[in-house]
Design a protein around this motif. Structure first.
Motif, PDB file in Angstrom:
ATOM      1  N   UNK A   1      -3.425   3.332  -1.264  1.00 11.14           N
ATOM      2  CA  UNK A   1      -3.970   2.587  -2.508  1.00 11.14           C
ATOM      3  C   UNK A   1      -3.071   1.490  -2.604  1.00 11.14           C
ATOM      4  N   UNK A   2      -3.385   0.323  -3.411  1.00  5.95           N
ATOM      5  CA  UNK A   2      -2.696  -0.805  -3.561  1.00  5.95           C
ATOM      6  C   UNK A   2      -1.451  -0.505  -4.755  1.00  5.95           C
ATOM      7  N   UNK A   3      -0.637  -1.109  -4.493  1.00  8.00           N
ATOM      8  CA  UNK A   3       0.532  -0.972  -5.589  1.00  8.00           C
ATOM      9  C   UNK A   3       0.950  -2.426  -5.809  1.00  8.00           C
ATOM     10  N   UNK A   4       0.981  -2.584  -7.105  1.00 11.03           N
ATOM     11  CA  UNK A   4       1.306  -3.812  -7.676  1.00 11.03           C
ATOM     12  C   UNK A   4       2.989  -3.389  -8.211  1.00 11.03           C
TER      13      UNK A   4
ATOM     14  N   UNK B   1       0.792  -1.115  -0.012  1.00  6.98           N
ATOM     15  CA  UNK B   1      -0.171  -0.017   0.044  1.00  6.98           C
ATOM     16  C   UNK B   1       0.909   1.337   0.116  1.00  6.98           C
ATOM     17  N   UNK B   2       0.509   2.135  -0.766  1.00  4.45           N
ATOM     18  CA  UNK B   2       1.434   3.415  -0.903  1.00  4.45           C
ATOM     19  C   UNK B   2       0.820   4.447   0.464  1.00  4.45           C
ATOM     20  N   UNK B   3       1.270   5.590   0.596  1.00  2.00           N
ATOM     21  CA  UNK B   3       0.909   6.354   1.761  1.00  2.00           C
ATOM     22  C   UNK B   3      -0.470   6.623   1.657  1.00  2.00           C
ATOM     23  N   UNK B   4      -1.144   6.866   0.554  1.00  2.00           N
ATOM     24  CA  UNK B   4      -2.463   7.254   0.509  1.00  2.00           C
ATOM     25  C   UNK B   4      -3.395   5.882   0.670  1.00  2.00           C
TER      26      UNK B   4
END
Length: 64
Positions: free
Chosen positions: A31-34, A26-29
């Motif tokens: 949101x899922x990051x692939x 997950x990013x700082x916001x």
């Protein structure tokens, strides 16, 4: 193998990050990051990536 994320479906349960922490985070916001968006998942991570796709409770992940 490639894994796509449907960000509209993702509810942030985080089961994918537990199954495949090298692939998903997950990013700082929140949101899922692939880590391999638009690229093939390395062979040594495909089992974990498949498990992540399988455990997503809202089917936000898809593999090809």
């Amino acid at each position: 193998m490639r894994v796509m994320v449907d960000h509209d479906r993702c509810e942030g349960h985080g089961l994918c990050t537990q199954a495949a922490p090298t692939v998903f985070s997950f990013d700082d916001d929140g949101e899922l990051v692939n880590a391999f968006a638009g690229a093939d998942v390395p062979d040594e991570l495909t089992d974990a990536a498949r498990e992540a796709v399988d455990v997503c409770p809202v089917a936000a992940l898809r593999s090809e």
